[in-house]
Write a protein that holds these residues in place. Sequence first.
Motif, PDB file in Angstrom:
ATOM      1  N   LEU A 189       0.837  -1.197   0.000  1.00 29.43           N
ATOM      2  CA  LEU A 189       0.000   0.000   0.000  1.00 29.43           C
ATOM      3  C   LEU A 189       0.880   1.258   0.000  1.00 29.43           C
ATOM      4  N   PHE A 190       1.936   1.222   0.803  1.00 27.02           N
ATOM      5  CA  PHE A 190       2.855   2.371   0.836  1.00 27.02           C
ATOM      6  C   PHE A 190       3.448   2.617  -0.550  1.00 27.02           C
ATOM      7  N   ASN A 191       3.918   1.549  -1.194  1.00 26.94           N
ATOM      8  CA  ASN A 191       4.536   1.715  -2.518  1.00 26.94           C
ATOM      9  C   ASN A 191       3.528   2.231  -3.542  1.00 26.94           C
ATOM     10  N   LEU A 192       2.333   1.661  -3.542  1.00 27.22           N
ATOM     11  CA  LEU A 192       1.322   2.098  -4.511  1.00 27.22           C
ATOM     12  C   LEU A 192       0.949   3.555  -4.283  1.00 27.22           C
ATOM     13  N   LEU A 193       0.688   3.897  -3.020  1.00 29.66           N
ATOM     14  CA  LEU A 193       0.224   5.259  -2.734  1.00 29.66           C
ATOM     15  C   LEU A 193       1.332   6.289  -2.918  1.00 29.66           C
ATOM     16  N   SER A 194       2.561   5.932  -2.563  1.00 29.50           N
ATOM     17  CA  SER A 194       3.618   6.950  -2.670  1.00 29.50           C
ATOM     18  C   SER A 194       4.089   7.120  -4.116  1.00 29.50           C
ATOM     19  N   HIS A 195       3.884   6.102  -4.954  1.00 28.96           N
ATOM     20  CA  HIS A 195       4.319   6.225  -6.347  1.00 28.96           C
ATOM     21  C   HIS A 195       3.203   6.631  -7.307  1.00 28.96           C
ATOM     22  N   HIS A 196       1.989   6.155  -7.059  1.00 34.92           N
ATOM     23  CA  HIS A 196       0.959   6.263  -8.101  1.00 34.92           C
ATOM     24  C   HIS A 196      -0.261   7.071  -7.691  1.00 34.92           C
ATOM     25  N   SER A 197      -0.279   7.604  -6.456  1.00 35.87           N
ATOM     26  CA  SER A 197      -1.496   8.240  -5.991  1.00 35.87           C
ATOM     27  C   SER A 197      -1.375   9.759  -6.047  1.00 35.87           C
ATOM     28  N   VAL A 198      -2.510  10.425  -6.237  1.00 32.68           N
ATOM     29  CA  VAL A 198      -2.508  11.883  -6.174  1.00 32.68           C
ATOM     30  C   VAL A 198      -2.409  12.356  -4.715  1.00 32.68           C
ATOM     31  N   LEU A 199      -2.480  11.432  -3.770  1.00 27.07           N
ATOM     32  CA  LEU A 199      -2.352  11.812  -2.359  1.00 27.07           C
ATOM     33  C   LEU A 199      -0.933  12.261  -2.045  1.00 27.07           C
ATOM     34  N   VAL A 200       0.033  11.697  -2.756  1.00 27.82           N
ATOM     35  CA  VAL A 200       1.437  12.080  -2.576  1.00 27.82           C
ATOM     36  C   VAL A 200       1.909  12.647  -3.906  1.00 27.82           C
ATOM     37  N   ARG A 201       1.976  13.969  -3.982  1.00 31.36           N
ATOM     38  CA  ARG A 201       2.298  14.606  -5.257  1.00 31.36           C
ATOM     39  C   ARG A 201       3.788  14.658  -5.512  1.00 31.36           C
ATOM     40  N   GLU A 202       4.556  14.726  -4.449  1.00 36.01           N
ATOM     41  CA  GLU A 202       6.010  14.848  -4.616  1.00 36.01           C
ATOM     42  C   GLU A 202       6.642  13.805  -3.708  1.00 36.01           C
ATOM     43  N   ARG A 203       7.184  12.775  -4.314  1.00 38.78           N
ATOM     44  CA  ARG A 203       7.730  11.680  -3.518  1.00 38.78           C
ATOM     45  C   ARG A 203       9.008  12.136  -2.818  1.00 38.78           C
ATOM     46  N   GLY A 204       9.095  11.876  -1.515  1.00 40.09           N
ATOM     47  CA  GLY A 204      10.273  12.269  -0.750  1.00 40.09           C
ATOM     48  C   GLY A 204      10.798  11.122   0.077  1.00 40.09           C
ATOM     49  N   GLU A 205      11.869  11.379   0.791  1.00 34.10           N
ATOM     50  CA  GLU A 205      12.449  10.389   1.698  1.00 34.10           C
ATOM     51  C   GLU A 205      11.548  10.224   2.924  1.00 34.10           C
ATOM     52  N   VAL A 206      11.679   9.073   3.590  1.00 32.46           N
ATOM     53  CA  VAL A 206      10.969   8.896   4.861  1.00 32.46           C
ATOM     54  C   VAL A 206      11.865   9.455   5.972  1.00 32.46           C
ATOM     55  N   THR A 207      11.724  10.759   6.178  1.00 35.90           N
ATOM     56  CA  THR A 207      12.523  11.436   7.207  1.00 35.90           C
ATOM     57  C   THR A 207      11.899  11.205   8.582  1.00 35.90           C
ATOM     58  N   PRO A 208      12.740  11.104   9.624  1.00 34.94           N
ATOM     59  CA  PRO A 208      12.215  10.776  10.958  1.00 34.94           C
ATOM     60  C   PRO A 208      11.151  11.761  11.458  1.00 34.94           C
ATOM     61  N   VAL A 209      11.344  13.051  11.228  1.00 31.65           N
ATOM     62  CA  VAL A 209      10.395  14.027  11.797  1.00 31.65           C
ATOM     63  C   VAL A 209       9.012  13.882  11.166  1.00 31.65           C
ATOM     64  N   ALA A 210       8.962  13.792   9.843  1.00 33.84           N
ATOM     65  CA  ALA A 210       7.656  13.681   9.171  1.00 33.84           C
ATOM     66  C   ALA A 210       7.030  12.312   9.424  1.00 33.84           C
ATOM     67  N   PHE A 211       7.856  11.280   9.541  1.00 37.45           N
ATOM     68  CA  PHE A 211       7.344   9.943   9.876  1.00 37.45           C
ATOM     69  C   PHE A 211       6.673   9.981  11.248  1.00 37.45           C
ATOM     70  N   ARG A 212       7.359  10.615  12.218  1.00 36.26           N
ATOM     71  CA  ARG A 212       6.779  10.697  13.575  1.00 36.26           C
ATOM     72  C   ARG A 212       5.533  11.566  13.606  1.00 36.26           C
ATOM     73  N   ASN A 213       5.485  12.545  12.727  1.00 38.90           N
ATOM     74  CA  ASN A 213       4.271  13.347  12.606  1.00 38.90           C
ATOM     75  C   ASN A 213       3.097  12.436  12.227  1.00 38.90           C
ATOM     76  N   GLY A 214       3.331  11.524  11.288  1.00 34.98           N
ATOM     77  CA  GLY A 214       2.293  10.557  10.913  1.00 34.98           C
ATOM     78  C   GLY A 214       1.898   9.675  12.091  1.00 34.98           C
ATOM     79  N   LEU A 215       2.896   9.190  12.835  1.00 36.12           N
ATOM     80  CA  LEU A 215       2.607   8.354  14.017  1.00 36.12           C
ATOM     81  C   LEU A 215       1.783   9.130  15.037  1.00 36.12           C
ATOM     82  N   GLU A 216       2.168  10.391  15.234  1.00 35.48           N
ATOM     83  CA  GLU A 216       1.486  11.201  16.258  1.00 35.48           C
ATOM     84  C   GLU A 216       0.062  11.558  15.840  1.00 35.48           C
TER      85      GLU A 216
END
Lengths: 300, 300
Positions: free
Chosen positions: B169-196
Amino acid sequence: MSEGAFIAGDWGTSNLRLFLCDAHGRVLDSATGPGVAGSDGRCAEIFDSLTSGWTATAPAVLCGMVGSNIGWMQAPYAACPATLAEIADRSVSLRDGRIRIVPGLSCRNRFDAPDFMRGEETQVLGVLALEPTLRHGRQLLCLPGTHSKWALLNEGVVLEFLTAPTGELFNLLSHHSVLVRERGEVTPVAFRNGLEQFARFPRARLLDRLFECRSRTLDGELAPGDATAFLSGLLIASDIAGALETLGEVPEVHLIGSPNLTRLYADGLAHQHCRSNATDGSDAVLAGLMQIRTQLSGKR
Amino acid sequence: MSEGAFIAGDWGTSNLRLFLCDAHGRVLDSATGPGVAGSDGRCAEIFDSLTSGWTATAPAVLCGMVGSNIGWMQAPYAACPATLAEIADRSVSLRDGRIRIVPGLSCRNRFDAPDFMRGEETQVLGVLALEPTLRHGRQLLCLPGTHSKWALLNEGVVLEFLTAPTGELFNLLSHHSVLVRERGEVTPVAFRNGLEQFARFPRARLLDRLFECRSRTLDGELAPGDATAFLSGLLIASDIAGALETLGEVPEVHLIGSPNLTRLYADGLAHQHCRSNATDGSDAVLAGLMQIRTQLSGKR
């Protein structure tokens, strides 16, 4: 042919549909063109070319992505709660007011996240015109699609809404995932199988149920071509359950969209003990554009 | 160089890794080749060509999709609950027993659905060899990946497991979805933002939170390049929550996988008040193949 009094335009990401209407809102003629994504910044040219044979003085109201930053002119979102009058007031004006672009809606949703719609607000206004009972009390409207929108209304005012990318997930998973090895039609029996399997464990997480599209075909419970419909059932059931949990249980949901899709949602809602009614999305958008036109005319 | 006593092979869908080991399980040499999906029915040829310079008499144990119906020879799934001895016993024999293919595992999961793994069972056995404390009591193991597997063990027996297609799901959404317009690295701060953000509404449905990857970038809360990491946080948090709800809360989870991925899950588990330990998946698979080899030798 009676004279064209008004041009209604539904200009989304992928498609443009223009309608020449008479003063009573009857469609006299129509035209289709490229969506905003394919317009390459040439919205004005496209509009003029498609309407060149129509009454030159007819004013136009356009809704959808035409008002986004990749459209003709940006129409900033109107914030919820929003009334018809507020949405009409926030429309942006082009060519001395002859063309109006409807703004989208924004809200802070129940998960304290920003949420947006653009185009669906016009369908909501249209349904309120077509189904006057929806103007009263608390109403939950659902506009299923690539990004399904669930709008909560009170006394005809859009209080808030919630977006679920159900259709996008369905398209990605049914076309590109190993979970669905053989793409098939969404047949009623396999779709209901998905609804029923969802209902057995309604609190389960979607991530923990998706692999069933594959595992149930591997062990022969599901015909390979039925994985698509089973997936659709799981996703739509999850979309419905999430909306009812988040925005509150209601006895009835009003669906707006293509008959194929609203039928699936009606089936899913019935499985979750919720009645539904449906309005065709094309009828809704036309009625909504007419409503905005009338609202703007009345102000002049 | 000591003599090769045993060939260990991890032959998945996308990759083949072969190891020549001595009698103590030390790796003397290794080779890589195409996964089962790229082997085009030529598994025997590929194996012979890659091992031609190695001790001709060394027996081999292979795990992964090599035992599927698109592999070398089908090794039917062993049903849970399954012990090491049962998994080894159910391995299929090629070339008079010189090559053994490890079966996958099947179970009926908590949602009364069939579930399957192939390859991960060997990593689980390997971890039990590398971490003897895991052989006792109730243990929850997590093998994150394209299709994450959560295995519940008691006294070293795999009782049941659950699959979540989180990585897919991560690969499909991060590569092919309009939900993620600009693919980036999984940086710790933004990852933790998702967790929070997940943790603020832990019972919310995933479908109702995914649009935030887009809406939070639209309104400037999230930098466009951070949507990828935010998505990863939402998905991993949902995967973890689902597994703990379904298979039961535990004080600690043992992770098996690549360090990059197990670190993200460790972070996600800590956010859900669960400790974790991790074993590198490569170490686990090698130890597991050795365990099966020892088990099979002991029986002779």
